[in-house]
Design an enzyme around this catalytic site. Structure first.
Site, PDB file in Angstrom:
ATOM      1  N   SER A  18       0.811  -1.170   0.047  1.00 57.39           N
ATOM      2  CA  SER A  18      -0.047  -0.181   0.044  1.00 57.39           C
ATOM      3  C   SER A  18       0.756   1.181   0.087  1.00 57.39           C
ATOM      4  O   SER A  18       1.953   1.392   0.335  1.00 57.39           O
ATOM      5  CB  SER A  18      -1.130   0.152   1.305  1.00 57.39           C
ATOM      6  OG  SER A  18       0.118   0.156   2.403  1.00 57.39           O
ATOM      7  N   GLY A  31       4.282   2.025   1.835  1.00 56.45           N
ATOM      8  CA  GLY A  31       5.482   2.287   1.127  1.00 56.45           C
ATOM      9  C   GLY A  31       6.008   3.974   1.455  1.00 56.45           C
ATOM     10  O   GLY A  31       7.527   3.895   1.480  1.00 56.45           O
ATOM     11  N   GLU A  88       6.370  -0.573  -5.373  1.00 57.77           N
ATOM     12  CA  GLU A  88       5.089  -0.700  -6.418  1.00 57.77           C
ATOM     13  C   GLU A  88       3.972  -0.575  -5.397  1.00 57.77           C
ATOM     14  O   GLU A  88       3.788  -1.431  -4.585  1.00 57.77           O
ATOM     15  CB  GLU A  88       5.200  -2.164  -6.859  1.00 57.77           C
ATOM     16  CG  GLU A  88       6.423  -2.192  -7.904  1.00 57.77           C
ATOM     17  CD  GLU A  88       6.122  -1.459  -9.168  1.00 57.77           C
ATOM     18  OE1 GLU A  88       5.173  -0.727  -9.445  1.00 57.77           O
ATOM     19  OE2 GLU A  88       7.265  -1.598 -10.053  1.00 57.77           O
ATOM     20  N   CYS A 124      -3.369  -4.747  -8.016  1.00 56.14           N
ATOM     21  CA  CYS A 124      -3.028  -3.107  -7.965  1.00 56.14           C
ATOM     22  C   CYS A 124      -3.612  -2.502  -9.034  1.00 56.14           C
ATOM     23  O   CYS A 124      -4.306  -1.454  -8.996  1.00 56.14           O
ATOM     24  CB  CYS A 124      -1.597  -3.263  -7.803  1.00 56.14           C
ATOM     25  SG  CYS A 124      -0.720  -4.244  -9.328  1.00 56.14           S
TER      26      CYS A 124
HETATM   27  P1  NAD Z   1       0.559  -3.405   2.879  1.00 56.24           P
HETATM   28  O1  NAD Z   1       1.162  -2.245   2.612  1.00 56.24           O
HETATM   29  O2  NAD Z   1      -0.382  -3.492   4.195  1.00 56.24           O
HETATM   30  O3  NAD Z   1       1.507  -4.864   3.328  1.00 56.24           O
HETATM   31  C1  NAD Z   1       2.606  -5.265   2.288  1.00 56.24           C
HETATM   32  C2  NAD Z   1       3.728  -5.870   3.035  1.00 56.24           C
HETATM   33  O4  NAD Z   1       4.313  -4.643   3.786  1.00 56.24           O
HETATM   34  C3  NAD Z   1       3.435  -6.979   3.857  1.00 56.24           C
HETATM   35  O5  NAD Z   1       4.286  -7.780   3.549  1.00 56.24           O
HETATM   36  C4  NAD Z   1       3.461  -6.244   5.271  1.00 56.24           C
HETATM   37  O6  NAD Z   1       3.863  -7.213   6.401  1.00 56.24           O
HETATM   38  C5  NAD Z   1       4.588  -5.306   5.047  1.00 56.24           C
HETATM   39  N1  NAD Z   1       4.649  -4.325   6.063  1.00 56.24           N
HETATM   40  C6  NAD Z   1       3.593  -3.749   6.947  1.00 56.24           C
HETATM   41  N2  NAD Z   1       4.098  -2.616   7.414  1.00 56.24           N
HETATM   42  C7  NAD Z   1       5.477  -2.581   7.218  1.00 56.24           C
HETATM   43  C8  NAD Z   1       6.358  -1.391   7.732  1.00 56.24           C
HETATM   44  N3  NAD Z   1       6.125  -0.596   8.511  1.00 56.24           N
HETATM   45  N4  NAD Z   1       7.659  -1.580   7.094  1.00 56.24           N
HETATM   46  C9  NAD Z   1       7.907  -2.586   5.993  1.00 56.24           C
HETATM   47  N5  NAD Z   1       6.900  -3.465   5.713  1.00 56.24           N
HETATM   48  C10 NAD Z   1       5.777  -3.435   6.280  1.00 56.24           C
HETATM   49  O7  NAD Z   1      -0.271  -4.003   1.802  1.00 56.24           O
HETATM   50  P2  NAD Z   1      -1.162  -5.377   1.364  1.00 56.24           P
HETATM   51  O8  NAD Z   1      -2.562  -4.875   1.988  1.00 56.24           O
HETATM   52  O9  NAD Z   1      -0.507  -6.521   1.804  1.00 56.24           O
HETATM   53  O10 NAD Z   1      -1.379  -5.192  -0.247  1.00 56.24           O
HETATM   54  C11 NAD Z   1      -2.293  -4.356  -0.922  1.00 56.24           C
HETATM   55  C12 NAD Z   1      -1.860  -3.255  -1.457  1.00 56.24           C
HETATM   56  O11 NAD Z   1      -0.623  -3.517  -2.267  1.00 56.24           O
HETATM   57  C13 NAD Z   1      -2.972  -2.397  -2.422  1.00 56.24           C
HETATM   58  O12 NAD Z   1      -2.709  -1.187  -1.998  1.00 56.24           O
HETATM   59  C14 NAD Z   1      -2.198  -2.667  -3.735  1.00 56.24           C
HETATM   60  O13 NAD Z   1      -2.628  -1.804  -4.704  1.00 56.24           O
HETATM   61  C15 NAD Z   1      -0.880  -2.830  -3.472  1.00 56.24           C
HETATM   62  N6  NAD Z   1      -0.193  -3.390  -4.435  1.00 56.24           N
HETATM   63  C16 NAD Z   1       0.522  -2.862  -5.629  1.00 56.24           C
HETATM   64  C17 NAD Z   1       1.130  -3.857  -6.733  1.00 56.24           C
HETATM   65  C18 NAD Z   1       2.120  -2.846  -7.615  1.00 56.24           C
HETATM   66  O14 NAD Z   1       2.587  -3.501  -8.259  1.00 56.24           O
HETATM   67  N7  NAD Z   1       1.886  -1.503  -7.523  1.00 56.24           N
HETATM   68  C19 NAD Z   1       0.958  -5.150  -6.710  1.00 56.24           C
HETATM   69  C20 NAD Z   1       0.014  -5.602  -5.597  1.00 56.24           C
HETATM   70  C21 NAD Z   1      -0.260  -4.784  -4.629  1.00 56.24           C
END
Ligand code: NAD
Length: 468
Positions: A222, A226, A243, A277
């Protein structure tokens, strides 16, 4: 029920603590994932650093061969991985589900194996001979989400390994098991320590972003997370590829044929239940064909079986987790209250599993939360417009900039409008198509850097210029 272990330095490593992974279709226990401690992460990074010393010195041909060997190992274990993915992620085996994801993972692996980053000669004359060399960065920390866990892990791991880096991957705590198993399979053809996996809560990801032994973070998730990753990577000046989320708009022009485009619009929005995404998340339709497009979409929705992913007849499954399910329910309820009209779906059935029906929302308007926010679920707002320039302005009035699309019977008119969308990928008469030869990434808040193709591979290298 299996208790999974970390994989560090080529060996399975037991942890004291575990957490349960439940099937989002049934609520039943799928397996237990290991809870890595900060010391486990340190061990994984140390193993990757040790492996880097030799892996970075292997020949280009050897690394290419190793990536192809991974692709073949994934093929041999595709059924097993697809089943485990369905059990923990919820997506069906069929349709654009787990088997499709495993097919994509293999295709990306073999394609990336064949990419080359040859030495470039920048100048060769009496004054100087100057060459540009690409070198591996070091240890890559990969952090992945829960929507396409294996495909995205491959997008991170294979270009890293291909260019001579080593990897510590941390999958989402919602879907860690299939990644652990995939890394075990990769380790049958790779030297120890080249790819390591740690699983655990979000704070393991946060520790990776600050870890002095990690040289680059590739993060898919997310926008909110990010931002945190980029902030915490600053202390050690890590390279980052981010991403992030999207809120992709599609614009249907008045000359489009509603019946001809309905199937493409539908799957652009509902691939993986909208938990993608670059799915179509806001649909702008010209007033003159608005009702016809709505009706054509409802017709497609009628014929899409949703249910337990292990049942071969289903092509959509449940929402993956309760947090996301609650968000979709809330956004649809808010849209109803704000005056939107539900064409199909819109009511949670209850019962086991996080099932939510395909939901098409007419009379949606900018300013409604389901239009302004990334819903990441099976609900599509359809917005009426009368002026194309106005629709374009509304499509661009977002911090997100991942993808966008224009739908029309006139491809050249569509192309000129598509080029004015503020996004990393613009599609014409389709949405969400990605390929291993076409760089993919977001603009604005949707990301930094790209994946895929030669440009994606370059992100796993640093440049060294040699003058003589
Ligand atoms: P998220 O950001 O909640 O989690 C992603 C990952 O980050 C997980 O492994 C999580 O454990 C880890 N994480 C959580 N807090 C963290 C921190 N403080 N520091 C480092 N890592 C941490 O996202 P999600 O809910 O798993 O995925 C959905 C999101 O991902 C949506 O917004 C979607 O659009 C996006 N996404 C983007 C792409 C792309 O290529 N642009 C592809 C797939 C998903």
């Amino acid at each position: 029920m299996t208790t999974f272990q970390l994989l560090i330095g080529g060996k399975s490593v037991a942890t004291a603590d575990h957490f349960d992974i439940k099937n989002p279709s049934t609520g039943e226990l799928v397996g237990q994932a290991p809870s890595a401690t900060p010391a486990d992460l340190d061990r994984a990074v140390a193993a990757a650093r040790t492996a880097f010393k030799t892996w970075s010195q292997t020949s280009d041909a050897d690394r290419k061969a190793a990536c192809h060997a991974i692709g073949m190992a994934l093929e041999q274990h595709a059924d097993e991985l697809a089943r485990l993915l369905t059990l923990e992620q919820g997506k069906p085996l069929n349709g654009m589900g787990s088997r499709f994801e495993l097919g994509g993972a293999q295709a990306w692996t073999h394609f990336t194996a064949e990419l080359e980053l040859p030495v470039e000669t920048l100048q060769d004359n009496a004054k100087a001979h100057i060459e540009l060399h690409r070198k591996p960065i070091g240890v890559v920390g990969s952090i992945t989400p829960w929507n396409w866990p294996l495909m995205i892990a491959v997008w991170h791991i294979i270009p890293a390994v291909r260019t001579g880096n080593t990897v510590v991957i941390k999958p989402s705590p919602y879907t860690p098991l299939s990644t652990i198993r995939m890394v075990e399979i990769m380790n049958t053809v790779l030297p120890p320590g080249v790819v390591n996996v740690v699983t655990g809560p979000d704070d393991i990801g946060a520790r990776m972003s600050t870890h002095p032994g990690i040289d680059k973070i590739v993060f898919t998730g997310s926008i909110a997370t990010g931002r945190k990753v980029m902030g915490s990577a600053a202390g050690t000046l890590k390279r980052v590829t981010l991403e992030l989320g999207g809120n992709d708009a599609g614009i249907v022009l008045p000359d489009a044929d509603p019946k001809a485009i309905a199937e493409g619009l539908f799957w652009g929005a509902f691939i993986n239940n909208g938990q993608t995404c670059a799915a179509l998340k806001r649909l702008y339709v010209h007033d003159s064909i608005y009702d016809a497009v709505c009706n054509a979409l409802v017709e497609v929705a009628k014929n899409v079986p949703m249910g337990d992913g292990l049942d071969e007849k289903n092509v959509l499954g449940p929402i993956q987790n309760k947090m996301q399910y609650d968000k979709v329910v809330r956004l649809v309820e808010e849209a109803k209250k704000a005056g939107a009209r539900i064409l199909t779906g819109g009511t949670a059935p209850g019962g086991p599993g996080y099932f939510y029906p395909i939901t098409l929302i007419a009379d949606a308007k900018d300013g409604m939360s389901i239009v302004d926010q990334e819903q990441f679920g099976p609900a599509l707002p359809i917005i009426r417009y009368t002026d194309v320039e106005d629709a374009l302005a509304r499509a661009n009035a977002s911090d997100n900039g991942l993808g966008g699309s224009v739908w029309s019977a006139d491809p050249s008119q569509a192309k000129s409008l598509a080029q004015r969308l503020e996004c990393g990928t613009a599609w014409i008469n389709k949405h969400g198509a990605i390929q291993p030869n076409a760089p993919f990434g977001g603009v604005k808040s949707s990301g930094i850097g790209v994946e895929f193709g030669t440009q994606g591979l370059e992100e796993y290298t640093t440049i060294q210029v040699v003058h003589q």
